[in-house]
Write a protein that holds these residues in place. Structure first.
Motif, PDB file in Angstrom:
ATOM      1  N   GLY A 115       0.815  -1.208   0.000  1.00  0.00           N
ATOM      2  CA  GLY A 115       0.000   0.000   0.000  1.00  0.00           C
ATOM      3  C   GLY A 115       0.850   1.261   0.000  1.00  0.00           C
ATOM      4  O   GLY A 115       0.527   2.250  -0.675  1.00  0.00           O
ATOM      5  N   ASP A 116       1.951   1.234   0.764  1.00  0.00           N
ATOM      6  CA  ASP A 116       2.866   2.378   0.786  1.00  0.00           C
ATOM      7  C   ASP A 116       3.480   2.623  -0.586  1.00  0.00           C
ATOM      8  O   ASP A 116       3.901   3.739  -0.900  1.00  0.00           O
ATOM      9  CB  ASP A 116       3.986   2.143   1.804  1.00  0.00           C
ATOM     10  N   LEU A 117       3.565   1.555  -1.379  1.00  0.00           N
ATOM     11  CA  LEU A 117       4.128   1.653  -2.727  1.00  0.00           C
ATOM     12  C   LEU A 117       3.042   1.845  -3.785  1.00  0.00           C
ATOM     13  O   LEU A 117       3.324   1.748  -4.987  1.00  0.00           O
ATOM     14  CB  LEU A 117       4.934   0.390  -3.044  1.00  0.00           C
ATOM     15  N   ALA A 118       1.811   2.142  -3.346  1.00  0.00           N
ATOM     16  CA  ALA A 118       0.674   2.357  -4.237  1.00  0.00           C
ATOM     17  C   ALA A 118       0.385   1.126  -5.103  1.00  0.00           C
ATOM     18  O   ALA A 118       0.053   1.230  -6.285  1.00  0.00           O
ATOM     19  CB  ALA A 118       0.894   3.589  -5.118  1.00  0.00           C
ATOM     20  N   ARG A 119       0.523  -0.044  -4.476  1.00  0.00           N
ATOM     21  CA  ARG A 119       0.236  -1.290  -5.182  1.00  0.00           C
ATOM     22  C   ARG A 119      -0.954  -1.995  -4.550  1.00  0.00           C
ATOM     23  O   ARG A 119      -1.274  -1.786  -3.383  1.00  0.00           O
ATOM     24  CB  ARG A 119       1.456  -2.206  -5.171  1.00  0.00           C
ATOM     25  N   ALA A 120      -1.588  -2.854  -5.346  1.00  0.00           N
ATOM     26  CA  ALA A 120      -2.774  -3.570  -4.881  1.00  0.00           C
ATOM     27  C   ALA A 120      -2.385  -4.627  -3.854  1.00  0.00           C
ATOM     28  O   ALA A 120      -1.282  -5.198  -3.919  1.00  0.00           O
ATOM     29  CB  ALA A 120      -3.480  -4.221  -6.069  1.00  0.00           C
ATOM     30  N   PRO A 121      -3.267  -4.939  -2.903  1.00  0.00           N
ATOM     31  CA  PRO A 121      -2.974  -5.981  -1.910  1.00  0.00           C
ATOM     32  C   PRO A 121      -3.051  -7.369  -2.524  1.00  0.00           C
ATOM     33  O   PRO A 121      -3.677  -7.588  -3.560  1.00  0.00           O
ATOM     34  CB  PRO A 121      -4.070  -5.779  -0.865  1.00  0.00           C
ATOM     35  N   LEU A 122      -2.422  -8.298  -1.854  1.00  0.00           N
ATOM     36  CA  LEU A 122      -2.444  -9.702  -2.251  1.00  0.00           C
ATOM     37  C   LEU A 122      -3.403 -10.479  -1.357  1.00  0.00           C
ATOM     38  O   LEU A 122      -3.569 -10.157  -0.172  1.00  0.00           O
ATOM     39  CB  LEU A 122      -1.049 -10.310  -2.138  1.00  0.00           C
ATOM     40  N   GLY A 123      -4.012 -11.513  -1.919  1.00  0.00           N
ATOM     41  CA  GLY A 123      -4.854 -12.385  -1.121  1.00  0.00           C
ATOM     42  C   GLY A 123      -4.022 -13.332  -0.274  1.00  0.00           C
ATOM     43  O   GLY A 123      -2.839 -13.567  -0.555  1.00  0.00           O
ATOM     44  N   LEU A 124      -4.641 -13.891   0.761  1.00  0.00           N
ATOM     45  CA  LEU A 124      -3.923 -14.778   1.674  1.00  0.00           C
ATOM     46  C   LEU A 124      -3.339 -15.978   0.947  1.00  0.00           C
ATOM     47  O   LEU A 124      -2.195 -16.369   1.204  1.00  0.00           O
ATOM     48  CB  LEU A 124      -4.852 -15.235   2.800  1.00  0.00           C
ATOM     49  N   ASP A 125      -4.094 -16.583   0.038  1.00  0.00           N
ATOM     50  CA  ASP A 125      -3.585 -17.745  -0.691  1.00  0.00           C
ATOM     51  C   ASP A 125      -2.364 -17.376  -1.533  1.00  0.00           C
ATOM     52  O   ASP A 125      -1.426 -18.178  -1.662  1.00  0.00           O
ATOM     53  CB  ASP A 125      -4.668 -18.336  -1.589  1.00  0.00           C
ATOM     54  N   GLN A 126      -2.363 -16.162  -2.101  1.00  0.00           N
ATOM     55  CA  GLN A 126      -1.200 -15.714  -2.867  1.00  0.00           C
ATOM     56  C   GLN A 126       0.022 -15.607  -1.967  1.00  0.00           C
ATOM     57  O   GLN A 126       1.127 -16.022  -2.335  1.00  0.00           O
ATOM     58  CB  GLN A 126      -1.468 -14.362  -3.520  1.00  0.00           C
ATOM     59  N   VAL A 127      -0.169 -15.035  -0.789  1.00  0.00           N
ATOM     60  CA  VAL A 127       0.952 -14.865   0.137  1.00  0.00           C
ATOM     61  C   VAL A 127       1.484 -16.222   0.584  1.00  0.00           C
ATOM     62  O   VAL A 127       2.703 -16.443   0.641  1.00  0.00           O
ATOM     63  CB  VAL A 127       0.533 -14.013   1.350  1.00  0.00           C
TER      64      VAL A 127
END
Length: 224
Positions: free
Chosen positions: A33-45
């Motif tokens: 978020g600090d880098l102005a990017r979309a969040p990832l889902g838990l399964d992706q992480v």
């Protein structure tokens, strides 16, 4: 009660003792978020964890936009580690039976060690909040040594620090099994972690579905 035929047992942390993926995802998404990017889902992480913070952040960046390099990447990595250090104040739950089983092994005279690719300062902070710090006589994070799992020297250092003798490894993914094989020790894999492949294909000596089954599983391991 089956005897434990090992002087020391070394454990992975994420996906083995603690379901840390939700905490990692929160810290990672704050950084994105600090880098102005979309969040990832838990399964992706979950599909990205296991190889240390640097690899995790690189995978997250590639999944959300252009790769960062040089000072930009180092700044982002420093931010992520600071945020995750903050997030570790409220750690996710231990898997069922972990505290009791570790305490049982310790009472039975088994020296316990931790070998994780998570940074050491975050690892020790988590252990403190989880009430496990006193159980581990040796802790190696991903930045404790010049090497980390799957390099067997990472695991070997923990075993040596514990005093050596007959040793076994307990983990959840290929890095743990490869480190154990390289160090020449048998390995138990848990089925509930973050293996990134079918757990039956990891090549562990024994697979368990419940952490409280560990003492009996250790009794069935081949002795290195």
């Amino acid at each position: 009660m089956s005897p434990v035929p090992f002087e020391c047992v070394v454990f992975d942390l994420d996906g083995t003792l603690i379901d840390s993926a939700p905490d990692i995802a929160r810290a990672l998404n704050r950084t994105l978020g600090d880098l102005a990017r979309a969040p990832l889902g838990l399964d992706q992480v979950i599909s990205m964890v296991g190889d240390g913070s640097t690899a995790l952040l690189r995978r997250a960046l590639l999944a959300t936009g252009p790769e960062l390099a040089g000072p930009e990447f180092q700044d982002a990595l420093g931010r992520f580690l600071d945020v995750y250090y903050e997030e570790s104040e409220n750690p996710s739950c231990l898997y069922p039976g972990v505290t009791e089983t570790l305490a049982e092994l310790s009472v039975r005279g088994v020296a316990l060690g931790l070998c994780t690719n998570k940074p050491e300062r975050i690892t020790r902070r988590l252990l403190g909040f989880l009430g496990l710090e006193a159980l581990f006589a040796a802790v190696a994070g991903g930045d404790t040594l010049p090497v980390k799992k799957p390099d067997g020297r990472h695991l070997g250092w923990v075993i040596e620090t514990l005093g050596g003798g007959r040793a076994a490894m307990v983990g959840d993914n290929a890095n743990d099994v490869q480190a154990a094989r390289s160090a020449g020790v048998p390995v138990v894999a848990v089925s509930y972690g973050y293996p990134r492949m079918p757990v039956g294909e990891l090549g562990a000596d024994v697979v368990i579905d419940r952490f409280p089954d560990l003492p009996e599983a250790l009794a069935r391991l081949p002795r290195a």
